[in-house]
Motif scaffolding. Sequence first.
Motif, PDB file in Angstrom:
ATOM      1  N   ASP A 141      -4.699 -64.922  -8.847  1.00  0.00           N
ATOM      2  CA  ASP A 141      -3.941 -66.171  -8.895  1.00  0.00           C
ATOM      3  C   ASP A 141      -3.830 -66.707 -10.319  1.00  0.00           C
ATOM      4  N   LEU A 148       2.525 -60.692  -8.314  1.00  0.00           N
ATOM      5  CA  LEU A 148       2.641 -61.384  -7.025  1.00  0.00           C
ATOM      6  C   LEU A 148       1.929 -60.610  -5.929  1.00  0.00           C
ATOM      7  N   GLN A 194      -1.050 -61.817  -3.573  1.00  0.00           N
ATOM      8  CA  GLN A 194      -0.896 -61.805  -2.119  1.00  0.00           C
ATOM      9  C   GLN A 194      -2.026 -61.021  -1.461  1.00  0.00           C
ATOM     10  N   ALA A 254      -1.518 -66.058  -2.744  1.00  0.00           N
ATOM     11  CA  ALA A 254      -0.083 -66.321  -2.897  1.00  0.00           C
ATOM     12  C   ALA A 254       0.603 -66.143  -1.547  1.00  0.00           C
ATOM     13  N   ARG A 255       1.668 -66.862  -1.365  1.00  0.00           N
ATOM     14  CA  ARG A 255       2.451 -66.770  -0.129  1.00  0.00           C
ATOM     15  C   ARG A 255       2.814 -65.319   0.154  1.00  0.00           C
ATOM     16  N   THR A 256       2.773 -64.955   1.395  1.00  0.00           N
ATOM     17  CA  THR A 256       3.128 -63.583   1.773  1.00  0.00           C
ATOM     18  C   THR A 256       4.575 -63.470   2.239  1.00  0.00           C
ATOM     19  N   ASN A 311       8.841 -62.096  -1.997  1.00  0.00           N
ATOM     20  CA  ASN A 311       8.702 -60.811  -2.669  1.00  0.00           C
ATOM     21  C   ASN A 311       9.044 -60.963  -4.150  1.00  0.00           C
ATOM     22  N   THR A 343      -1.168 -70.208  -2.433  1.00  0.00           N
ATOM     23  CA  THR A 343      -1.661 -70.785  -1.192  1.00  0.00           C
ATOM     24  C   THR A 343      -2.801 -71.757  -1.443  1.00  0.00           C
TER      25      THR A 343
END
Length: 183
Positions: A79, A129, A133, A138-140, A143, A180
């Motif tokens: 992150d 990213l 993830q 991080a948001r999944t 992309n 996240t």
Amino acid sequence: MRADAKKNYSHLLAVAREVVTEHGPEASMRDIARRAEVGLATLLRHFPTREALFEALLRTSLDALTRRSGELETSTSPDEALLSWFREWVAFALGHKGAVAMMAAAHTNPDSALYAACAAVHSASARLLVRAQAEGTARTDMNGDDLFGLMAALGWLIDLPPFAPRADHLFQILASAILTKSA
């Protein structure tokens, strides 16, 4: 390229970077040549147009940014690496007026002189990213294309004078939407 020609090329790029930083992408080619202490013909031999010069400047900066992503991938938490990368992107965008629009156009044009550098930035962003993830930070549901789009949108926005002073605030908003956990 011969060693002396490479030295001259590097000198021209260094001087051009200073002038473009001061005056933006519309910097005078004559002013660049004068400051580099060469004739305009010498500058034009290396860079036949302002666009060619600007593309060379951008490529060197984008290559350095891409190399930096490799360092971040191995030196910091996922992150923190993603946030650092995004911050460095914002600094790049602030320091290269007009660059984001050129990159957005080059991103899907394999004939562009910036295409390879843009693809490398896109790939580096995607790797950082995916790493975040995988760590769950991080948001999944996004992309690499989404991240590149957000980076380009922020870069374009802070290229506009009313938004440049708010670059850090806008960065924080986007970072909190991507990660996240709190940025």
